[in-house]
Design an enzyme around this catalytic site. Sequence first.
Site, PDB file in Angstrom:
ATOM      1  N   HIS A  50      16.832  -9.665  -4.461  1.00 41.01           N
ATOM      2  CA  HIS A  50      15.424  -9.665  -5.394  1.00 41.01           C
ATOM      3  C   HIS A  50      15.287 -10.989  -6.024  1.00 41.01           C
ATOM      4  O   HIS A  50      16.021 -11.665  -6.127  1.00 41.01           O
ATOM      5  CB  HIS A  50      15.595  -8.271  -6.182  1.00 41.01           C
ATOM      6  CG  HIS A  50      16.412  -8.594  -7.444  1.00 41.01           C
ATOM      7  ND1 HIS A  50      17.393  -7.646  -7.419  1.00 41.01           N
ATOM      8  CD2 HIS A  50      16.489  -9.320  -8.511  1.00 41.01           C
ATOM      9  CE1 HIS A  50      18.030  -8.026  -8.683  1.00 41.01           C
ATOM     10  NE2 HIS A  50      17.553  -9.035  -9.194  1.00 41.01           N
TER      11      HIS A  50
HETATM   12  P1  TYD Z   1      19.779  -3.114  -9.404  1.00 40.68           P
HETATM   13  O1  TYD Z   1      18.509  -4.148  -9.718  1.00 40.68           O
HETATM   14  O2  TYD Z   1      19.994  -2.576  -7.953  1.00 40.68           O
HETATM   15  O3  TYD Z   1      21.038  -3.975  -9.638  1.00 40.68           O
HETATM   16  P2  TYD Z   1      21.489  -5.380  -8.764  1.00 40.68           P
HETATM   17  O4  TYD Z   1      20.719  -6.607  -9.248  1.00 40.68           O
HETATM   18  O5  TYD Z   1      23.065  -5.600  -9.256  1.00 40.68           O
HETATM   19  O6  TYD Z   1      21.503  -5.146  -7.118  1.00 40.68           O
HETATM   20  O7  TYD Z   1      19.974  -2.184 -10.526  1.00 40.68           O
HETATM   21  C1  TYD Z   1      20.495  -1.183 -10.458  1.00 40.68           C
HETATM   22  C2  TYD Z   1      19.871   0.041 -11.191  1.00 40.68           C
HETATM   23  O8  TYD Z   1      19.972  -0.229 -12.838  1.00 40.68           O
HETATM   24  C3  TYD Z   1      18.341   0.197 -11.026  1.00 40.68           C
HETATM   25  O9  TYD Z   1      17.941   1.549 -10.972  1.00 40.68           O
HETATM   26  C4  TYD Z   1      17.820  -0.450 -12.024  1.00 40.68           C
HETATM   27  C5  TYD Z   1      18.598  -0.489 -13.062  1.00 40.68           C
HETATM   28  N1  TYD Z   1      18.664  -1.162 -14.367  1.00 40.68           N
HETATM   29  C6  TYD Z   1      18.090  -0.972 -15.309  1.00 40.68           C
HETATM   30  O10 TYD Z   1      17.667   0.182 -15.757  1.00 40.68           O
HETATM   31  N2  TYD Z   1      17.933  -1.864 -16.442  1.00 40.68           N
HETATM   32  C7  TYD Z   1      18.705  -3.057 -16.260  1.00 40.68           C
HETATM   33  O11 TYD Z   1      18.657  -3.928 -17.186  1.00 40.68           O
HETATM   34  C8  TYD Z   1      18.829  -3.542 -14.999  1.00 40.68           C
HETATM   35  C9  TYD Z   1      19.525  -4.731 -14.541  1.00 40.68           C
HETATM   36  C10 TYD Z   1      19.179  -2.561 -14.120  1.00 40.68           C
END
Ligand code: TYD
Length: 137
Positions: A50
């Site tokens: 992302h």
């Molecule tokens: P995700 O964006 O998929 O993690 P990565 O960037 O490591 O691939 O995040 C995993 C889950 O956690 C998603 O449902 C969003 C949630 N999340 C939060 O609730 N708060 C946060 O600060 C972050 C970074 C993620």
Amino acid sequence: MYSDEAHLRFNTLKDSRGNLIALEAMKNIPINIQRVYYIWGLNKEPRGFHAHRITKQVLICIQGSLELLFDDGKGMKKNIHLSSPSEGVFIDTWLWHEMHNFSDNCILVVLASHQYDESDYIRSYDKFLKEVQKRSV
Ligand code: TYD
């Protein structure tokens, strides 16, 4: 934008008891930290995939190692191997990023400039390329 200045090196305070690194907003961390999260218990599955419109982050691998891939959507791609708690990477806005090849016991700490807001994420690579193109005309 990504530049080599994005690869941060922190001063380690060492003494006979061990090591200490202090991180301070707008001093050795180039953002006003509003949120801290950590990621551990990783399997081999890559993460990230992302970009953010507003949030800037610093990622630190405090244990183990990983590969961090950056892509600015304009042809710049960069791969950084992170394997030391004394290094961090500044992840600016409008940078597609992916995390790959986690070692066993890898632990990541991420410092973020804003609180979590899903609407700040661009999770489709095609959408990211389109938005980057729109911004540069
Ligand atoms: P995700 O964006 O998929 O993690 P990565 O960037 O490591 O691939 O995040 C995993 C889950 O956690 C998603 O449902 C969003 C949630 N999340 C939060 O609730 N708060 C946060 O600060 C972050 C970074 C993620």
